[in-house]
Design a protein around this motif. Structure first.
Motif, mmCIF file in Angstrom:
data_model
loop_
_atom_site.group_PDB
_atom_site.id
_atom_site.type_symbol
_atom_site.label_atom_id
_atom_site.label_comp_id
_atom_site.label_asym_id
_atom_site.label_seq_id
_atom_site.Cartn_x
_atom_site.Cartn_y
_atom_site.Cartn_z
ATOM 1 N N MET A 1 0.917 -1.236 0.290
ATOM 2 C CA MET A 1 0.414 0.059 0.097
ATOM 3 C C MET A 1 0.849 0.836 -0.098
ATOM 4 O O MET A 1 2.194 1.447 0.906
ATOM 5 N N ALA A 2 0.604 2.249 -0.643
ATOM 6 C CA ALA A 2 1.331 3.473 -1.103
ATOM 7 C C ALA A 2 0.928 4.465 -0.098
ATOM 8 O O ALA A 2 -0.377 3.986 0.735
ATOM 9 N N ALA A 3 1.585 4.990 0.278
ATOM 10 C CA ALA A 3 1.349 6.464 1.500
ATOM 11 C C ALA A 3 0.633 7.108 0.417
ATOM 12 O O ALA A 3 1.084 7.265 -0.550
ATOM 13 N N ARG A 4 0.080 7.575 1.828
ATOM 14 C CA ARG A 4 -0.962 8.736 0.996
ATOM 15 C C ARG A 4 -0.030 10.285 0.591
ATOM 16 O O ARG A 4 1.218 10.624 1.417
ATOM 17 N N LYS A 5 -0.634 11.085 -0.187
ATOM 18 C CA LYS A 5 0.542 12.684 -0.627
ATOM 19 C C LYS A 5 0.688 13.114 0.798
ATOM 20 O O LYS A 5 -0.314 13.237 1.824
ATOM 21 N N GLY A 6 2.108 13.443 0.846
ATOM 22 C CA GLY A 6 2.241 14.266 1.843
ATOM 23 C C GLY A 6 2.757 13.095 3.556
ATOM 24 O O GLY A 6 3.287 13.923 4.479
ATOM 25 N N GLU A 7 2.519 12.609 3.433
ATOM 26 C CA GLU A 7 2.873 11.521 4.447
ATOM 27 C C GLU A 7 4.132 10.658 4.198
ATOM 28 O O GLU A 7 4.465 10.316 3.477
ATOM 29 N N ARG A 8 4.397 11.049 5.495
ATOM 30 C CA ARG A 8 5.709 9.602 5.615
ATOM 31 C C ARG A 8 6.022 8.320 5.557
ATOM 32 O O ARG A 8 4.605 7.988 5.842
ATOM 33 N N VAL A 9 6.810 7.834 4.446
ATOM 34 C CA VAL A 9 7.085 6.527 4.659
ATOM 35 C C VAL A 9 7.117 5.937 5.909
ATOM 36 O O VAL A 9 8.247 6.586 6.642
ATOM 37 N N HIS A 10 7.135 4.769 6.757
ATOM 38 C CA HIS A 10 6.599 4.480 7.970
ATOM 39 C C HIS A 10 6.497 2.763 8.120
ATOM 40 O O HIS A 10 6.273 1.924 7.220
ATOM 41 N N ALA A 11 8.091 2.287 8.894
ATOM 42 C CA ALA A 11 8.124 0.967 9.098
ATOM 43 C C ALA A 11 7.083 -0.053 9.397
ATOM 44 O O ALA A 11 5.467 0.806 8.988
ATOM 45 N N VAL A 12 6.536 -1.405 8.713
ATOM 46 C CA VAL A 12 5.547 -1.767 8.768
ATOM 47 C C VAL A 12 5.379 -2.691 10.482
ATOM 48 O O VAL A 12 5.758 -3.167 10.476
ATOM 49 N N SER A 13 4.518 -2.024 10.716
ATOM 50 C CA SER A 13 3.689 -2.287 12.312
ATOM 51 C C SER A 13 3.218 -4.062 11.937
ATOM 52 O O SER A 13 2.079 -3.978 10.398
ATOM 53 N N GLU A 14 2.442 -4.992 13.009
ATOM 54 C CA GLU A 14 1.402 -5.482 13.309
ATOM 55 C C GLU A 14 0.612 -5.966 14.157
ATOM 56 O O GLU A 14 0.318 -5.184 15.248
ATOM 57 N N LEU A 15 -0.760 -5.945 13.632
ATOM 58 C CA LEU A 15 -1.126 -5.894 13.953
ATOM 59 C C LEU A 15 -2.339 -7.240 14.409
ATOM 60 O O LEU A 15 -2.699 -7.999 13.075
ATOM 61 N N LEU B 1 -10.065 -1.927 8.408
ATOM 62 C CA LEU B 1 -9.307 -1.528 7.814
ATOM 63 C C LEU B 1 -8.725 -2.129 7.212
ATOM 64 O O LEU B 1 -7.657 -1.702 6.489
ATOM 65 N N SER B 2 -8.938 -3.339 6.624
ATOM 66 C CA SER B 2 -8.875 -4.207 5.392
ATOM 67 C C SER B 2 -8.684 -2.885 4.513
ATOM 68 O O SER B 2 -9.340 -2.645 3.667
ATOM 69 N N ASP B 3 -7.308 -3.237 3.399
ATOM 70 C CA ASP B 3 -7.031 -2.065 2.888
ATOM 71 C C ASP B 3 -7.746 -2.439 1.094
ATOM 72 O O ASP B 3 -7.715 -1.895 -0.208
ATOM 73 N N PRO C 1 -1.006 6.664 14.897
ATOM 74 C CA PRO C 1 -2.322 7.309 15.256
ATOM 75 C C PRO C 1 -2.959 7.668 13.504
ATOM 76 O O PRO C 1 -3.575 8.122 13.733
ATOM 77 N N ALA C 2 -1.956 7.291 12.721
ATOM 78 C CA ALA C 2 -2.657 7.598 11.330
ATOM 79 C C ALA C 2 -3.273 6.041 10.982
ATOM 80 O O ALA C 2 -3.694 6.208 10.054
ATOM 81 N N LEU C 3 -3.769 5.613 11.653
ATOM 82 C CA LEU C 3 -4.148 3.915 11.807
ATOM 83 C C LEU C 3 -6.359 4.595 11.066
ATOM 84 O O LEU C 3 -6.511 5.011 11.745
ATOM 85 N N ASP C 4 -6.604 3.605 10.330
ATOM 86 C CA ASP C 4 -8.075 4.236 9.904
ATOM 87 C C ASP C 4 -8.463 2.853 8.694
ATOM 88 O O ASP C 4 -7.783 2.120 8.437
ATOM 89 N N ARG C 5 -9.806 3.276 8.571
ATOM 90 C CA ARG C 5 -10.151 2.111 7.023
ATOM 91 C C ARG C 5 -9.298 2.700 6.105
ATOM 92 O O ARG C 5 -8.848 3.467 5.561
ATOM 93 N N ARG C 6 -9.700 1.235 6.074
ATOM 94 C CA ARG C 6 -8.580 0.750 4.454
ATOM 95 C C ARG C 6 -7.133 1.108 5.017
ATOM 96 O O ARG C 6 -6.503 1.459 3.285
ATOM 97 N N ARG C 7 -6.263 1.113 6.131
ATOM 98 C CA ARG C 7 -4.720 1.701 5.850
ATOM 99 C C ARG C 7 -4.460 0.343 6.689
ATOM 100 O O ARG C 7 -3.280 0.944 6.665
ATOM 101 N N ALA C 8 -5.113 -1.115 6.328
ATOM 102 C CA ALA C 8 -3.995 -1.733 6.819
ATOM 103 C C ALA C 8 -3.836 -3.214 5.735
ATOM 104 O O ALA C 8 -5.269 -3.521 4.950
ATOM 105 N N ARG C 9 -3.135 -3.913 5.316
ATOM 106 C CA ARG C 9 -3.323 -5.005 4.812
ATOM 107 C C ARG C 9 -3.212 -6.262 5.756
ATOM 108 O O ARG C 9 -2.837 -7.029 6.607
ATOM 109 N N LEU C 10 -4.363 -6.997 5.284
ATOM 110 C CA LEU C 10 -4.782 -7.764 5.777
ATOM 111 C C LEU C 10 -4.104 -9.250 5.105
ATOM 112 O O LEU C 10 -4.280 -10.190 4.763
#
Length: 184
Positions: free
Chosen positions: A1-15, A130-132, A161-170
């Motif tokens: 999943m690509a970062a949204r415009k203006g958003e820093r790339v973040h290391a992938v976490s697990e949930l 959450l699923s993208d 803090p940026a976790l939101d709808r469609r922002r995680a990969r199942l």
């Protein structure tokens, strides 16, 4: 999943979202005091063996205070690769998806892996939003339901803090029926 415009790339976490294993019917102690029934204990033991085989290593566990969630965690926790920081929080008892998401947004920066041990319908709703992606084998399995003892795993490429709808990969789903036969 690509970062949204203006958003820093973040290391992938697990949930990981873990619904408590099957509980006994409610008795005099009320809903919070429902304990796991024998099939729920077997399901949690099977999940513990599965977690050990996959070397699950959460840093943080957020758990509802209900007896059935704590008992599920008590069975699964010894199988984890490391001893996570465990928080039992009243706000997680029967929390809905919005409340769960709000709590996850408060996870400290640098925490790379979180397990939430809770209840339906909140966990199932959260997993669904959450699923993208909404099509494919894993989303279809998730849409079919989230039974007691199920675990859904996500890769989270954004800061908490940026976790939101469609922002995680199942990334996976496991259910007790897949792990042992005869569990409903």
């Amino acid at each position: 999943m690509a970062a949204r415009k203006g958003e820093r790339v973040h290391a992938v976490s697990e949930l990981h979202l873990l619904r408590h294993a099957k509980a006994a019917p409610q008795e005099d102690g009320g809903d919070r005091e429902r304990s796991l029934d024998p099939s729920g204990r077997r399901a949690a033991q099977a999940l513990a063996a599965w977690a050990a085989g996959r070397r699950l290593a959460p840093e943080l566990v957020l758990c509802s205070p209900a007896l059935r969630t704590r008992q599920t965690l008590d069975i699964v926790a010894p199988a984890l690769v490391r001893s996570p920081h465990i928080l039992i929080e009243d706000s997680l008892y029967l929390a809905n998806a919005r409340q769960l998401l709000a709590r996850l947004r408060k996870v400290a920066a640098g925490v790379a892996s979180v397990i939430v041990v809770g209840h339906n319908p909140g966990l199932h709703e959260l997993a669904t939003i959450l699923s993208d992606v909404s099509d494919g084998a894993l989303p279809a399995r998730l849409a079919a339901g989230f039974p007691a003892g199920a675990l859904a795993s996500f890769e989270v490429p954004v800061a908490w803090p940026a976790l939101d709808r469609r922002r995680a990969r199942l990334a996976g789903i496991v259910t007790p029926k897949e792990l042992i036969r005869g569990i409903e």
